[in-house]
Design a protein around this motif. Structure first.
Motif, PDB file in Angstrom:
ATOM      1  N   ARG A 267       0.837  -1.210   0.000  1.00 51.46           N
ATOM      2  CA  ARG A 267       0.000   0.000   0.000  1.00 51.46           C
ATOM      3  C   ARG A 267       0.863   1.248   0.000  1.00 51.46           C
ATOM      4  NH1 ARG A 267      -4.601  -0.497   4.494  1.00 51.46           N
ATOM      5  NH2 ARG A 267      -5.128   1.518   3.577  1.00 51.46           N
ATOM      6  N   LEU A 268       1.933   1.239   0.773  1.00 47.40           N
ATOM      7  CA  LEU A 268       2.845   2.377   0.811  1.00 47.40           C
ATOM      8  C   LEU A 268       3.532   2.549  -0.543  1.00 47.40           C
ATOM      9  CD1 LEU A 268       4.319   4.620   2.342  1.00 47.40           C
ATOM     10  CD2 LEU A 268       5.984   2.903   3.098  1.00 47.40           C
ATOM     11  N   ALA A 269       3.971   1.431  -1.125  1.00 51.57           N
ATOM     12  CA  ALA A 269       4.618   1.501  -2.432  1.00 51.57           C
ATOM     13  C   ALA A 269       3.659   2.029  -3.490  1.00 51.57           C
ATOM     14  CB  ALA A 269       5.140   0.123  -2.830  1.00 51.57           C
ATOM     15  N   PHE A 270       2.404   1.580  -3.452  1.00 51.14           N
ATOM     16  CA  PHE A 270       1.409   2.051  -4.417  1.00 51.14           C
ATOM     17  C   PHE A 270       1.137   3.541  -4.237  1.00 51.14           C
ATOM     18  CE2 PHE A 270      -1.043  -2.053  -5.678  1.00 51.14           C
ATOM     19  CZ  PHE A 270       0.130  -2.591  -6.163  1.00 51.14           C
ATOM     20  N   THR A 271       1.122   3.993  -2.973  1.00 49.44           N
ATOM     21  CA  THR A 271       0.911   5.418  -2.715  1.00 49.44           C
ATOM     22  C   THR A 271       2.043   6.250  -3.298  1.00 49.44           C
ATOM     23  OG1 THR A 271      -0.340   4.976  -0.685  1.00 49.44           O
ATOM     24  CG2 THR A 271       0.623   7.175  -0.920  1.00 49.44           C
ATOM     25  N   ILE A 272       3.276   5.782  -3.107  1.00 48.21           N
ATOM     26  CA  ILE A 272       4.437   6.490  -3.654  1.00 48.21           C
ATOM     27  C   ILE A 272       4.375   6.509  -5.179  1.00 48.21           C
ATOM     28  CG2 ILE A 272       6.948   6.434  -3.898  1.00 48.21           C
ATOM     29  CD1 ILE A 272       7.052   5.268  -1.035  1.00 48.21           C
ATOM     30  N   LEU A 273       4.012   5.369  -5.773  1.00 49.59           N
ATOM     31  CA  LEU A 273       3.886   5.314  -7.227  1.00 49.59           C
ATOM     32  C   LEU A 273       2.796   6.265  -7.720  1.00 49.59           C
ATOM     33  CD1 LEU A 273       4.277   1.512  -8.062  1.00 49.59           C
ATOM     34  CD2 LEU A 273       5.659   3.386  -8.976  1.00 49.59           C
ATOM     35  N   SER A 274       1.691   6.318  -6.996  1.00 51.96           N
ATOM     36  CA  SER A 274       0.593   7.195  -7.386  1.00 51.96           C
ATOM     37  C   SER A 274       1.026   8.654  -7.383  1.00 51.96           C
ATOM     38  CB  SER A 274      -0.591   6.996  -6.435  1.00 51.96           C
ATOM     39  OG  SER A 274      -1.660   7.847  -6.782  1.00 51.96           O
ATOM     40  N   ILE A 275       1.718   9.064  -6.334  1.00 49.87           N
ATOM     41  CA  ILE A 275       2.192  10.443  -6.239  1.00 49.87           C
ATOM     42  C   ILE A 275       3.199  10.733  -7.353  1.00 49.87           C
ATOM     43  CG2 ILE A 275       3.498  12.059  -4.815  1.00 49.87           C
ATOM     44  CD1 ILE A 275       2.295  10.632  -2.350  1.00 49.87           C
ATOM     45  N   THR A 276       4.071   9.766  -7.615  1.00 47.52           N
ATOM     46  CA  THR A 276       5.086   9.947  -8.659  1.00 47.52           C
ATOM     47  C   THR A 276       4.439  10.088 -10.035  1.00 47.52           C
ATOM     48  OG1 THR A 276       6.646   8.622  -7.360  1.00 47.52           O
ATOM     49  CG2 THR A 276       7.156   8.975  -9.694  1.00 47.52           C
ATOM     50  N   MET A 277       3.403   9.288 -10.315  1.00 52.49           N
ATOM     51  CA  MET A 277       2.739   9.360 -11.617  1.00 52.49           C
ATOM     52  C   MET A 277       1.957  10.673 -11.771  1.00 52.49           C
ATOM     53  SD  MET A 277       3.927   6.929 -13.181  1.00 52.49           S
ATOM     54  CE  MET A 277       5.211   5.979 -12.363  1.00 52.49           C
ATOM     55  N   LEU A 278       1.410  11.152 -10.671  1.00 45.36           N
ATOM     56  CA  LEU A 278       0.775  12.477 -10.719  1.00 45.36           C
ATOM     57  C   LEU A 278       1.802  13.554 -11.055  1.00 45.36           C
ATOM     58  CD1 LEU A 278      -1.696  12.432  -7.684  1.00 45.36           C
ATOM     59  CD2 LEU A 278      -2.287  12.651 -10.098  1.00 45.36           C
ATOM     60  N   ALA A 279       2.989  13.407 -10.475  1.00 46.60           N
ATOM     61  CA  ALA A 279       4.055  14.363 -10.772  1.00 46.60           C
ATOM     62  C   ALA A 279       4.456  14.284 -12.244  1.00 46.60           C
ATOM     63  CB  ALA A 279       5.264  14.089  -9.878  1.00 46.60           C
ATOM     64  N   CYS A 280       4.477  13.081 -12.794  1.00 49.42           N
ATOM     65  CA  CYS A 280       4.802  12.921 -14.223  1.00 49.42           C
ATOM     66  C   CYS A 280       3.757  13.597 -15.091  1.00 49.42           C
ATOM     67  CB  CYS A 280       4.909  11.438 -14.572  1.00 49.42           C
ATOM     68  SG  CYS A 280       6.378  10.619 -13.893  1.00 49.42           S
ATOM     69  N   ARG A 281       2.483  13.484 -14.709  1.00 49.04           N
ATOM     70  CA  ARG A 281       1.431  14.176 -15.458  1.00 49.04           C
ATOM     71  C   ARG A 281       1.624  15.688 -15.379  1.00 49.04           C
ATOM     72  NH1 ARG A 281      -4.477  11.200 -14.854  1.00 49.04           N
ATOM     73  NH2 ARG A 281      -3.800   9.124 -15.450  1.00 49.04           N
ATOM     74  N   GLY A 282       1.958  16.152 -14.180  1.00 49.01           N
ATOM     75  CA  GLY A 282       2.182  17.586 -14.028  1.00 49.01           C
ATOM     76  C   GLY A 282       3.364  18.068 -14.854  1.00 49.01           C
ATOM     77  N   LEU A 283       4.431  17.297 -14.868  1.00 50.01           N
ATOM     78  CA  LEU A 283       5.595  17.658 -15.679  1.00 50.01           C
ATOM     79  C   LEU A 283       5.229  17.693 -17.165  1.00 50.01           C
ATOM     80  CD1 LEU A 283       8.412  15.580 -13.925  1.00 50.01           C
ATOM     81  CD2 LEU A 283       8.235  18.075 -14.003  1.00 50.01           C
ATOM     82  N   GLY A 284       4.447  16.700 -17.596  1.00 47.80           N
ATOM     83  CA  GLY A 284       4.026  16.677 -18.986  1.00 47.80           C
ATOM     84  C   GLY A 284       3.160  17.866 -19.333  1.00 47.80           C
ATOM     85  N   TYR A 285       2.279  18.224 -18.418  1.00 43.56           N
ATOM     86  CA  TYR A 285       1.382  19.362 -18.644  1.00 43.56           C
ATOM     87  C   TYR A 285       2.185  20.645 -18.840  1.00 43.56           C
ATOM     88  CZ  TYR A 285      -2.265  22.845 -17.947  1.00 43.56           C
ATOM     89  OH  TYR A 285      -3.115  23.910 -18.109  1.00 43.56           O
ATOM     90  N   TYR A 286       3.102  20.922 -17.933  1.00 42.65           N
ATOM     91  CA  TYR A 286       3.834  22.183 -18.012  1.00 42.65           C
ATOM     92  C   TYR A 286       4.907  22.164 -19.097  1.00 42.65           C
ATOM     93  CZ  TYR A 286       1.309  24.184 -14.155  1.00 42.65           C
ATOM     94  OH  TYR A 286       0.294  24.709 -13.389  1.00 42.65           O
ATOM     95  N   TYR A 287       5.391  20.980 -19.432  1.00 45.69           N
ATOM     96  CA  TYR A 287       6.286  20.900 -20.587  1.00 45.69           C
ATOM     97  C   TYR A 287       5.542  21.329 -21.843  1.00 45.69           C
ATOM     98  CZ  TYR A 287       9.127  18.933 -24.328  1.00 45.69           C
ATOM     99  OH  TYR A 287       9.859  18.778 -25.477  1.00 45.69           O
ATOM    100  N   GLU A 288       4.326  20.818 -22.007  1.00 49.35           N
ATOM    101  CA  GLU A 288       3.528  21.188 -23.180  1.00 49.35           C
ATOM    102  C   GLU A 288       3.147  22.665 -23.133  1.00 49.35           C
ATOM    103  OE1 GLU A 288       1.728  20.946 -26.762  1.00 49.35           O
ATOM    104  OE2 GLU A 288       2.859  19.318 -25.803  1.00 49.35           O
TER     105      GLU A 288
END
Length: 302
Positions: A267-288
């Motif tokens: 559960r902790l690992a999934f939470t960390i992955l979830s936060i990391t993937m949200l960050a990737c979406r944010g990076l993609g958004y602002y890159y575009e």
């Protein structure tokens, strides 16, 4: 709007875009060419591959009259490739899959029967994620999954990895928006809904989609999703908001918590992955937002 349904369940064209994935397209074509529905044709659209992908496809065109290779070398992107398939296909119903997916031998017949019996113009199929190898990232991706039924109920779209649409819908509202790197399935589905066509979901028509098992692959997907949302704001601000203001952050699973793990570590690992993937979406958004440019391609008609 009156439905466009027809009583013939098997006049359909299956469109599969692919880019540098010889193993994936081999898997998909092997699955498709044993379908029980006979009145069908498969259009594989290669989007500029430079590896063995076209060689694999040509081996199937030589062995099966039902397989045709199309090329989309001018516009990079899966929606441009799908549009190429739509422009060449002659079926009354157009079915969309992704390379590397597999289906049961009665998948197409089951989906088409559901369209005809319920008089549906736009149908999403059940997508089940499979684990090609056991990994933490793979289990996380399999848990988040594709809640297609909920997508249709709440956001009025189905992913293009498991979608059937009547040809007349495209003739009326236009093709996919080839300017989008991601999110074109939702943009198109919303146009379908706004035009008044009947949308539905087929639980028994199952498409098997391999889960992403590497961190890099999943991060790249979420980066692309973030870019795609910024592009939708650029081209459709009246629908998605002003560019520069991203959507409210949400879990990449879109709230699908089925199969929540009991292990505290997982559960902790999934939470960390979830936060990391949200960050990737944010990076993609602002890159575009900062570096993306408008494409001078023609917008869909509606």
């Amino acid at each position: 709007m009156d439905s466009l349904w027809t009583s013939d369940p098997c006049e359909t064209s299956v469109i599969v875009p692919v880019y540098e994935d010889p193993d994936g397209i081999r898997t998909t074509l092997e699955s498709l060419t044993i379908q029980s529905c006979e009145q069908k044709h498969h259009y594989v659209v290669d989007n500029g591959s430079t590896d063995e992908t076209r060689t694999v496809i040509r081996s199937y065109t030589q062995a099966h009259d039902s397989v045709t290779l199309l090329l989309e070398n001018e516009i990079e992107g899966s929606y441009a490739a799908r549009n190429k398939g739509i422009q060449h296909a002659d079926g009354h119903v157009l079915a969309f899959l992704d390379a590397d997916e597999t289906v049961d031998d009665d998948w197409l017949e089951t989906a088409l029967n559901a369209m005809n019996e319920r008089k549906i113009d736009y149908l999403g199929c059940n997508v089940e994620l499979t684990l090609p190898e056991d990994s933490l990232v793979g289990r996380y991706n399999a848990r988040t999954g594709f809640p297609v039924e909920r997508y249709l109920e709440e956001e009025h779209y189905a992913p293009t990895c498991a979608l059937l649409v009547r040809r007349e819908v495209f003739e009326d509202i236009g093709l996919f928006d080839a300017r989008l790197i991601s999110g074109g399935d939702r943009e198109f589905g919303e146009r379908v809904y706004e035009a008044g066509y009947d949308q539905g979901y087929a639980e028994d028509a199952v498409v098997f989609h391999p889960a992403r098992t590497s961190f890099g692959s999943l991060a790249k997907k979420n980066f692309r999703v973030g870019r795609g949302f910024c592009q939708k704001q650029r081209y459709y601000p009246e629908r998605y908001g002003k560019p520069g203001i991203p959507p409210t952050p949400s879990d990449p699973s879109d709230g699908n918590d089925e199969g929540e793990p009991n292990s505290l570590y997982i559960r902790l690992a999934f939470t960390i992955l979830s936060i990391t993937m949200l960050a990737c979406r944010g990076l993609g958004y602002y890159y575009e937002f900062l570096f993306g440019e408008e494409h001078d391609l023609e917008a869909p008609t509606r």
